[in-house]
Design an enzyme around this catalytic site. Structure first.
Site, PDB file in Angstrom:
ATOM      1  CB  SER A   1      83.498 -86.688  99.229  1.00 52.03           C
ATOM      2  OG  SER A   1      83.045 -87.470  98.133  1.00 52.03           O
TER       3      SER A   1
ATOM      4  CB  SER B   1      82.101 -86.668  94.486  1.00 53.76           C
ATOM      5  OG  SER B   1      81.801 -87.979  94.929  1.00 53.76           O
TER       6      SER B   1
ATOM      7  CE  LYS C   1      83.685 -90.317  92.207  1.00 53.72           C
ATOM      8  NZ  LYS C   1      83.655 -88.988  92.846  1.00 53.72           N
TER       9      LYS C   1
ATOM     10  CB  SER D   1      82.770 -85.612  90.763  1.00 54.70           C
ATOM     11  OG  SER D   1      82.891 -87.006  90.628  1.00 54.70           O
TER      12      SER D   1
END
Length: 307
Positions: A89, A91, A146, A255
């Protein structure tokens, strides 16, 4: 299932090893005895080709013997050293793009068994600014990636798209750290990133000892109403519990991270992202004859270490 390939690889490696062991312990002595009897009858030593014709090794056992060492090496490397992951993705833009393939250093924080992920040895401490892969707390069979923003004891505020951090007070320190604004500066962009048709603003930010870039969508209002509410704190404030971590994506308005679902336990950590080893462009037109998953090109300039 995030751990599916680890389980499958372990089981296949174990099966190949057991087949090879069974053949070596029980079948091979019988083959050798048969060859010895024939050589005694003929009063001469057979060459390798004749031995193979007389007492051939089974195909399954031969295959298991060939692949087991390779599978075993892959299992050890993937379970305890490095594992490849694909970024699915946007994010983590601009640091990581969809189509990036990364290596995650599995021993950065701990060494775990490949099946049940029980911690065998604690090897390191997660630091603010690390990009880490972890098991999503609400769905542990899914891997997320992350950046670590807060470590145990940190107080974090994300207000009006500005990040504030008050590091945990260390018992041996004479004075506890003060709340600080995480400064950011607008960065000149060689390439512009978009959210649909909206150009995103790119900033340079420093978390811990790591300087990195983030993206902010100026058209998106603060989503405080959707934030995870920790008891005893303001709606946009969190205090990281012991043994847990606070994560955020670099693409701040695109995100799903700790701001919305809370903290990540240490046991959920998989490892630290260290290297982009391949990056595919996935810009295939909808009318293309080829499937959408077929890459349209390689982003060679993105290969290298990550921050």
């Amino acid at each position: 299932m995030a751990n599916f390939y680890s389980i499958l690889l372990t089981l296949v490696t174990l099966a190949a090893g057991l087949i090879w062991l069974y053949d070596a312990k029980f079948k091979k002595p019988l083959r050798k005895a048969k060859i010895a009897d024939e050589e005694q009858r003929l009063q001469q030593q057979l060459d390798d080709e004749a031995r193979e014709r007389l007492a051939p090794q089974g195909r399954i056992a031969e295959f298991a013997q060939s692949v087991f060492p390779i599978l075993f090496i892959i299992l050890i490397v993937r379970s305890f050293f490095y594992e490849p992951f694909r970024i699915p993705s946007a994010s983590m833009m601009p640091t990581m793009l969809a189509g990036d393939f990364i290596l995650v250093q599995k021993y950065s924080y701990s060494v775990r068994d490949p099946l049940f992920r029980h911690e065998l040895v604690r090897t390191g401490t997660p630091e603010r600014g690390d990009i880490a892969v972890f098991k999503y707390p609400l769905q542990p069979n899914v891997d997320y990636i992350k950046r670590i923003i807060g470590t145990p004891g940190d107080r974090i505020i994300y207000r009006n798209k500005t990040l504030y951090l008050e590091p945990a007070c260390v018992a041996s320190s004479a004075e506890c750290p003060k709340m600080q604004v995480i400064a950011r500066e607008v960065k000149q962009q060689d390439e512009v990133y978009f959210s649909r048709s909206t150009p995103l603003v790119r900033y340079t930010e420093q978390i811990g000892d790591v300087t990195h870039d983030i993206l902010v969508d100026p058209t998106v209002a603060p989503r405080t109403a959707y934030f995870y509410q920790q008891p005893g704190t303001a709606p946009d404030e969190w205090i990281v519990p012991e043994g847990q971590y606070f994560f955020m994506g670099d693409n701040r308005d695109n995100s799903e991270d700790s701001r919305y679902w809370g903290f990540v336990p240490h046991d959920n950590l998989v490892g630290r992202a260290t290297f982009i080893w391949m990056s595919f462009e996935m810009d295939r037109d909808a009318n293309s004859l080829l499937p959408q998953w077929v890459p349209t090109g390689i982003r060679w300039h993105r290969l290298g270490s990550v921050e």
